[in-house]
Design an enzyme around this catalytic site. Structure first.
Site, PDB file in Angstrom:
ATOM      1  N   ASN A 242       2.369   1.543   4.313  1.00  9.76           N
ATOM      2  CA  ASN A 242       2.607   0.287   5.026  1.00  9.76           C
ATOM      3  C   ASN A 242       2.279   0.383   6.513  1.00  9.76           C
ATOM      4  O   ASN A 242       2.941  -0.207   7.346  1.00  9.76           O
ATOM      5  CB  ASN A 242       4.053  -0.191   4.814  1.00  9.76           C
TER       6      ASN A 242
ATOM      7  N   CYS B  16      -1.514   0.767   7.271  1.00 12.33           N
ATOM      8  CA  CYS B  16      -2.948   0.459   7.366  1.00 12.33           C
ATOM      9  C   CYS B  16      -3.307  -0.793   6.583  1.00 12.33           C
ATOM     10  O   CYS B  16      -3.503  -1.864   7.150  1.00 12.33           O
ATOM     11  CB  CYS B  16      -3.801   1.631   6.874  1.00 12.33           C
ATOM     12  N   ARG B  17      -3.428  -0.658   5.266  1.00 11.29           N
ATOM     13  CA  ARG B  17      -3.966  -1.735   4.437  1.00 11.29           C
ATOM     14  C   ARG B  17      -3.026  -2.922   4.280  1.00 11.29           C
ATOM     15  O   ARG B  17      -3.434  -4.075   4.485  1.00 11.29           O
ATOM     16  CB  ARG B  17      -4.341  -1.192   3.051  1.00 11.29           C
ATOM     17  N   SER B  18      -1.784  -2.679   3.879  1.00 12.60           N
ATOM     18  CA  SER B  18      -0.901  -3.821   3.616  1.00 12.60           C
ATOM     19  C   SER B  18      -0.527  -4.595   4.877  1.00 12.60           C
ATOM     20  O   SER B  18      -0.486  -5.832   4.831  1.00 12.60           O
ATOM     21  CB  SER B  18       0.332  -3.411   2.801  1.00 12.60           C
TER      22      SER B  18
ATOM     23  N   CYS C 157       0.865  -1.181   0.000  1.00 10.18           N
ATOM     24  CA  CYS C 157       0.000   0.000   0.000  1.00 10.18           C
ATOM     25  C   CYS C 157       0.902   1.231   0.000  1.00 10.18           C
ATOM     26  O   CYS C 157       2.092   1.129  -0.301  1.00 10.18           O
ATOM     27  CB  CYS C 157      -0.993  -0.017   1.165  1.00 10.18           C
TER      28      CYS C 157
ATOM     29  N   ASP D 295      -8.224   3.515   1.365  1.00 10.38           N
ATOM     30  CA  ASP D 295      -7.227   3.824   2.393  1.00 10.38           C
ATOM     31  C   ASP D 295      -7.916   4.357   3.643  1.00 10.38           C
ATOM     32  O   ASP D 295      -8.410   5.484   3.648  1.00 10.38           O
ATOM     33  CB  ASP D 295      -6.231   4.851   1.860  1.00 10.38           C
TER      34      ASP D 295
END
Length: 161
Positions: free
Chosen positions: A16, A18-20, A13, A129
């Site tokens: 690095n 939140c999402r990933s 993401c 995001d």
């Protein structure tokens, strides 16, 4: 089990945090649930280095905890060109991340895929995001669905029972 090379999966993401890292933790949990942990190496990275060394966002940690998914000792890092040689599967959270990956490797579009390609029934095609909008629970649902699809794809492709 034979000493086969591990299947290496990288989630990407922007920062690095939140999402990933959420996708990394969820996918690691899914792989463990089917007894294949020893066959995988799972990591995450960001296209930017603003948060390098930081733990995942508190919203990511909270949604993972509520769902009994261990975040582990993750720390943010930035994608490096060697990741394209080291990882078998590179999953980007959105089209912007895909475009940003081209800065790191000329074959990024050939090597990376959108993560939600593995969740064809998802209501969106990109993982939003939550850093800016919240919605960590929505992101958890999306990465969980995509993780199941990715794991099924890898198991079939790699011949894993």
């Amino acid at each position: 089990m034979s000493a086969k090379r591990p299947i290496r999966v990288l989630f990407v993401c922007m920062g690095n945090i939140c999402r990933s890292p959420m996708a990394e933790a969820v996918f690691r949990h899914q792989v463990a649930a089917v007894g294949l942990s020893e066959r995988f190496e799972i990591d995450s990275a960001g296209t930017g280095g603003w948060h390098a060394g930081e733990p995942p966002h508190s919203g990511t940690r909270a949604v993972l905890a509520r769902n009994s998914v261990d975040v582990g000792s993750q720390r943010a890092r930035q994608v490096v060109p060697a990741d394209f040689d080291d990882f078998d599967y590179i999953l980007a959270m959105d089209h912007e991340n895909m475009a940003d990956l081209e800065r790191f490797h000329p074959e990024a579009h050939a090597r990376a895929q959108l993560f939600l390609d593995f969740a064809p029934d998802a209501p969106v095609r990109e993982v939003p995001d939550p850093f800016y909008t919240g919605g960590f629970d929505q992101v958890f649902g999306l990465v969980t669905a995509a993780g199941h699809g990715l794991l099924a794809h890898i198991r079939e492709r790699e011949g894993l029972a």
